[in-house]
Design a protein around this motif. Structure first.
Motif, short mmCIF file in Angstrom:
data_model
loop_
_atom_site.label_atom_id
_atom_site.label_comp_id
_atom_site.label_asym_id
_atom_site.label_seq_id
_atom_site.Cartn_x
_atom_site.Cartn_y
_atom_site.Cartn_z
N ILE A 28 0.99 -1.15 0.44
CA ILE A 28 -0.20 0.28 0.28
C ILE A 28 1.09 1.47 0.42
O ILE A 28 0.98 1.90 -0.60
CB ILE A 28 -0.77 -0.15 0.81
CG1 ILE A 28 -1.98 -1.07 0.37
CG2 ILE A 28 -1.62 1.29 1.60
CD1 ILE A 28 -2.69 -1.51 2.25
N ARG A 69 2.42 3.50 -3.51
CA ARG A 69 1.60 4.82 -4.42
C ARG A 69 2.54 6.20 -3.74
O ARG A 69 2.94 6.59 -2.34
CB ARG A 69 0.31 4.55 -3.06
CG ARG A 69 -0.67 5.98 -4.45
CD ARG A 69 -1.91 6.99 -3.06
NE ARG A 69 -0.56 7.35 -2.32
CZ ARG A 69 -0.34 8.41 -1.78
NH1 ARG A 69 -0.25 9.22 -3.71
NH2 ARG A 69 0.19 9.45 -1.23
N PHE A 121 -0.32 4.36 -8.90
CA PHE A 121 -0.37 2.92 -8.20
C PHE A 121 0.71 2.24 -9.05
O PHE A 121 0.13 1.35 -9.97
CB PHE A 121 -1.66 2.19 -8.51
CG PHE A 121 -2.86 3.67 -7.75
CD1 PHE A 121 -2.93 3.67 -6.01
CD2 PHE A 121 -3.75 4.63 -8.16
CE1 PHE A 121 -3.72 4.41 -5.63
CE2 PHE A 121 -4.40 5.48 -7.77
CZ PHE A 121 -4.21 5.44 -6.47
N LEU A 159 0.69 -2.94 -6.51
CA LEU A 159 -0.27 -2.77 -5.82
C LEU A 159 -1.81 -2.64 -6.10
O LEU A 159 -2.59 -3.23 -5.70
CB LEU A 159 0.05 -0.54 -5.39
CG LEU A 159 -1.73 0.02 -4.36
CD1 LEU A 159 -1.83 -1.00 -3.21
CD2 LEU A 159 -0.86 1.55 -4.14
N ASN A 179 -6.29 -4.52 -5.60
CA ASN A 179 -7.51 -4.33 -5.61
C ASN A 179 -8.78 -5.43 -6.15
O ASN A 179 -8.47 -5.87 -6.88
CB ASN A 179 -7.59 -2.91 -7.58
CG ASN A 179 -8.89 -1.98 -6.99
OD1 ASN A 179 -9.34 -1.58 -6.07
ND2 ASN A 179 -9.09 -2.25 -8.81
N SER A 183 0.28 5.88 5.66
CA SER A 183 -0.45 5.22 4.95
C SER A 183 -1.51 5.42 5.62
O SER A 183 -1.75 4.78 6.86
CB SER A 183 0.26 3.82 4.01
OG SER A 183 1.55 3.83 3.47
N VAL A 228 -6.37 3.51 5.18
CA VAL A 228 -7.06 3.03 4.33
C VAL A 228 -8.22 3.41 5.06
O VAL A 228 -8.82 3.94 6.64
CB VAL A 228 -6.98 1.75 4.45
CG1 VAL A 228 -8.06 0.81 3.82
CG2 VAL A 228 -5.73 1.61 3.96
N PHE A 247 -10.40 -4.41 -0.40
CA PHE A 247 -9.60 -3.61 -0.94
C PHE A 247 -9.53 -3.16 -2.16
O PHE A 247 -9.75 -3.59 -3.19
CB PHE A 247 -8.01 -3.99 -0.09
CG PHE A 247 -7.10 -3.63 -0.64
CD1 PHE A 247 -6.83 -2.07 0.19
CD2 PHE A 247 -6.15 -2.82 -2.32
CE1 PHE A 247 -6.00 -0.90 0.57
CE2 PHE A 247 -5.51 -1.84 -1.94
CZ PHE A 247 -5.26 -1.09 -0.58
N ILE A 295 -8.98 0.49 -4.45
CA ILE A 295 -8.10 1.57 -5.29
C ILE A 295 -9.29 2.58 -6.03
O ILE A 295 -9.60 2.29 -6.05
CB ILE A 295 -7.09 1.28 -6.06
CG1 ILE A 295 -5.91 0.28 -5.38
CG2 ILE A 295 -6.68 2.25 -6.71
CD1 ILE A 295 -4.78 -0.21 -5.98
N GLU A 354 -7.88 7.95 -1.20
CA GLU A 354 -7.71 6.77 -2.25
C GLU A 354 -8.08 5.40 -1.95
O GLU A 354 -7.30 4.29 -3.06
CB GLU A 354 -5.82 7.03 -2.37
CG GLU A 354 -5.60 8.07 -3.15
CD GLU A 354 -4.62 8.68 -2.97
OE1 GLU A 354 -3.29 8.51 -2.07
OE2 GLU A 354 -3.86 9.63 -3.74
N PHE A 355 -7.12 4.59 -0.47
CA PHE A 355 -8.16 3.18 -0.46
C PHE A 355 -8.82 2.88 0.67
O PHE A 355 -8.87 3.50 1.29
CB PHE A 355 -6.99 2.14 0.34
CG PHE A 355 -5.08 3.22 -0.58
CD1 PHE A 355 -5.23 2.25 -1.63
CD2 PHE A 355 -4.36 3.62 -0.22
CE1 PHE A 355 -3.85 2.64 -2.55
CE2 PHE A 355 -3.20 4.33 -0.67
CZ PHE A 355 -3.25 3.48 -1.71
#
Length: 145
Positions: free
Chosen positions: A35, A38, A52, A56, A60, A102, A104, A125, A127, A136-137
């Motif tokens: 992750i 990015r 990405f 990564l 997705n 990072s 999420v 998960f 993206i 973004e996540f």
């Protein structure tokens, strides 16, 4: 004179110890490392965006497990939506000290109580490469393990 020097050294030592940052449990896993791949780049003249890498992108729409800390985005004691990070809120640059970790955005199946302790989640998960202002996540349909 020796007593004065002793007390000064003692007071300075206490100050240094009091200023130490609490060390948190390291939540970095191979998935968090992916992750973290990015990065931002200039996609066109004057237009910046996220890149990405293939490793990564391979995550997705996959079910993954992540350990980490809850970063609440609202006031409350139970949450079904929150940010999830490898560092606790006290290490967040917006709330405490440190770099931007990072993160999420999590959407739980059922609300869970807030805790400062690390937890482990499992979910889908996603993206978000749309370029909009959302995270973004995402970790969708998440469950606490």
């Amino acid at each position: 004179m020796k007593k004065i020097v002793f007390w000064i050294v003692l007071c300075l030592g206490v100050q240094v110890l009091a200023a130490q940052v609490r060390v948190h449990t390291d939540m970095r896993t191979p998935t968090w490392n992916i992750i973290g791949l990015r990065y931002d780049a200039e996609l066109a003249p004057g237009k910046w965006g996220s890149v990405f890498p293939p490793g990564l992108k391979a995550l997705n729409n996959k079910v993954i497990e992540l350990p980490g800390y809850i970063i609440p985005t609202k006031v409350g004691s139970k949450f079904s939506e929150f940010m999830f990070s490898i560092v606790p809120i006290a290490s967040c640059p917006y709330c405490g000290t440190g770099d931007i970790p990072s993160m999420v955005q999590v959407k739980m199946l059922t609300a869970i109580p807030i805790t400062e302790k690390p937890i482990k989640l499992k979910g889908i998960f996603i993206i978000n490469d749309s370029g909009d202002d959302r995270s973004e996540f995402f970790l969708l349909n998440a469950k606490q393990l």
